[in-house]
Design a protein around this motif. Structure first.
Motif, PDB file in Angstrom:
ATOM      1  N   LEU A  31       0.814  -1.217   0.000  1.00 43.26           N
ATOM      2  CA  LEU A  31       0.000   0.000   0.000  1.00 43.26           C
ATOM      3  C   LEU A  31       0.846   1.266   0.000  1.00 43.26           C
ATOM      4  CD1 LEU A  31      -3.012  -0.997   2.268  1.00 43.26           C
ATOM      5  CD2 LEU A  31      -2.772  -1.168  -0.205  1.00 43.26           C
ATOM      6  N   PHE A  32       2.060   1.187   0.537  1.00 40.26           N
ATOM      7  CA  PHE A  32       2.956   2.351   0.487  1.00 40.26           C
ATOM      8  C   PHE A  32       3.346   2.669  -0.956  1.00 40.26           C
ATOM      9  CE2 PHE A  32       3.990   0.960   4.929  1.00 40.26           C
ATOM     10  CZ  PHE A  32       3.458   2.075   5.563  1.00 40.26           C
ATOM     11  N   ASP A  33       3.386   1.644  -1.800  1.00 34.84           N
ATOM     12  CA  ASP A  33       3.747   1.845  -3.208  1.00 34.84           C
ATOM     13  C   ASP A  33       2.600   2.423  -4.039  1.00 34.84           C
ATOM     14  OD1 ASP A  33       6.266   0.836  -2.669  1.00 34.84           O
ATOM     15  OD2 ASP A  33       5.783  -1.187  -3.365  1.00 34.84           O
ATOM     16  N   VAL A  34       1.373   2.373  -3.520  1.00 32.35           N
ATOM     17  CA  VAL A  34       0.226   2.881  -4.279  1.00 32.35           C
ATOM     18  C   VAL A  34      -0.390   4.127  -3.641  1.00 32.35           C
ATOM     19  CG1 VAL A  34      -0.330   0.689  -5.387  1.00 32.35           C
ATOM     20  CG2 VAL A  34      -1.359   1.227  -3.175  1.00 32.35           C
ATOM     21  N   GLY A  35       0.414   4.828  -2.835  1.00 31.89           N
ATOM     22  CA  GLY A  35      -0.034   6.116  -2.337  1.00 31.89           C
ATOM     23  C   GLY A  35      -0.268   6.241  -0.843  1.00 31.89           C
ATOM     24  N   LEU A  39       0.185   7.922   7.961  1.00 26.47           N
ATOM     25  CA  LEU A  39      -1.106   8.415   8.448  1.00 26.47           C
ATOM     26  C   LEU A  39      -2.273   7.720   7.744  1.00 26.47           C
ATOM     27  CD1 LEU A  39      -0.398  12.229   8.824  1.00 26.47           C
ATOM     28  CD2 LEU A  39      -0.570  10.497  10.628  1.00 26.47           C
ATOM     29  N   THR A  40      -2.111   7.456   6.448  1.00 25.10           N
ATOM     30  CA  THR A  40      -3.156   6.761   5.702  1.00 25.10           C
ATOM     31  C   THR A  40      -3.337   5.346   6.227  1.00 25.10           C
ATOM     32  OG1 THR A  40      -2.466   8.018   3.762  1.00 25.10           O
ATOM     33  CG2 THR A  40      -3.969   6.203   3.385  1.00 25.10           C
ATOM     34  N   LEU A  41      -2.223   4.666   6.492  1.00 24.54           N
ATOM     35  CA  LEU A  41      -2.301   3.309   7.020  1.00 24.54           C
ATOM     36  C   LEU A  41      -2.950   3.304   8.405  1.00 24.54           C
ATOM     37  CD1 LEU A  41      -1.557   0.625   5.785  1.00 24.54           C
ATOM     38  CD2 LEU A  41       0.595   0.710   7.010  1.00 24.54           C
ATOM     39  N   PRO A  57      -3.553  -5.115  15.364  1.00 21.14           N
ATOM     40  CA  PRO A  57      -2.167  -4.864  15.781  1.00 21.14           C
ATOM     41  C   PRO A  57      -1.431  -4.068  14.706  1.00 21.14           C
ATOM     42  CG  PRO A  57      -2.443  -7.156  15.124  1.00 21.14           C
ATOM     43  CD  PRO A  57      -3.803  -6.507  15.069  1.00 21.14           C
ATOM     44  N   LEU A  58      -1.264  -2.783  14.952  1.00 17.81           N
ATOM     45  CA  LEU A  58      -0.696  -1.878  13.965  1.00 17.81           C
ATOM     46  C   LEU A  58       0.680  -2.338  13.490  1.00 17.81           C
ATOM     47  CD1 LEU A  58      -1.275   0.657  12.381  1.00 17.81           C
ATOM     48  CD2 LEU A  58      -0.335   1.990  14.268  1.00 17.81           C
ATOM     49  N   GLU A  59       1.478  -2.876  14.399  1.00 15.96           N
ATOM     50  CA  GLU A  59       2.813  -3.323  14.001  1.00 15.96           C
ATOM     51  C   GLU A  59       2.747  -4.442  12.954  1.00 15.96           C
ATOM     52  OE1 GLU A  59       1.445  -5.572  17.541  1.00 15.96           O
ATOM     53  OE2 GLU A  59       1.666  -3.444  17.161  1.00 15.96           O
ATOM     54  N   GLU A  63       4.367  -4.251   9.092  1.00 19.25           N
ATOM     55  CA  GLU A  63       5.273  -5.290   8.592  1.00 19.25           C
ATOM     56  C   GLU A  63       4.757  -5.941   7.320  1.00 19.25           C
ATOM     57  OE1 GLU A  63       5.773  -7.933  11.893  1.00 19.25           O
ATOM     58  OE2 GLU A  63       6.760  -6.407  13.106  1.00 19.25           O
ATOM     59  N   ALA A  64       3.468  -5.902   7.077  1.00 16.17           N
ATOM     60  CA  ALA A  64       2.874  -6.573   5.914  1.00 16.17           C
ATOM     61  C   ALA A  64       1.752  -5.715   5.344  1.00 16.17           C
ATOM     62  CB  ALA A  64       2.355  -7.939   6.335  1.00 16.17           C
ATOM     63  N   PRO A  65       2.101  -4.597   4.712  1.00 15.53           N
ATOM     64  CA  PRO A  65       1.069  -3.637   4.300  1.00 15.53           C
ATOM     65  C   PRO A  65       0.443  -3.859   2.921  1.00 15.53           C
ATOM     66  CG  PRO A  65       3.211  -2.685   3.925  1.00 15.53           C
ATOM     67  CD  PRO A  65       3.430  -4.055   4.532  1.00 15.53           C
ATOM     68  N   SER A  66       0.199  -5.110   2.535  1.00 18.20           N
ATOM     69  CA  SER A  66      -0.563  -5.335   1.304  1.00 18.20           C
ATOM     70  C   SER A  66      -2.025  -5.549   1.682  1.00 18.20           C
ATOM     71  CB  SER A  66      -0.046  -6.544   0.535  1.00 18.20           C
ATOM     72  OG  SER A  66      -0.426  -7.750   1.170  1.00 18.20           O
TER      73      SER A  66
END
Length: 96
Positions: A31-35, A39-41, A57-59, A63-66
């Protein structure tokens, strides 16, 4: 709000797309690669927590933001909140 098993993925995707202001998200894209940014996450996690009435669990999301990873995390959290394991069986309660 009670979510049916098959709707968890759809509901999480709706939250992700609405927060990122996009029409589609590839399940495997970071998701970091698509904008997304931090804060968005955080906003995605907050919306998920409110919508599903769970704690995410935010952590784990960092670690796995897809989208696929977040869906799996939410499914695990929903199962734990309902006292179920991922297979749908009741979680064992330790003997007192």
């Amino acid at each position: 709000m009670v979510h049916e098993e098959q709707n968890i993925a759809d509901d999480v995707l709706k939250i992700i797309k609405a927060t990122l202001l996009v029409e589609s998200v590839d399940m495997k894209d970071n998701l970091f690669d698509v904008g997304a940014d931090s804060l968005t996450l955080l906003e995605i996690c907050t919306q998920i927590e409110e919508g599903f009435e769970i704690e995410v669990p935010l952590e784990s999301v960092w670690e796995a933001p897809s989208a696929l990873d977040i869906i799996r995390i939410v499914e695990d959290c929903v199962h734990k909140a309902r006292g179920l394991t991922v297979s749908g069986r009741e979680a064992e309660t330790p003997a007192s």
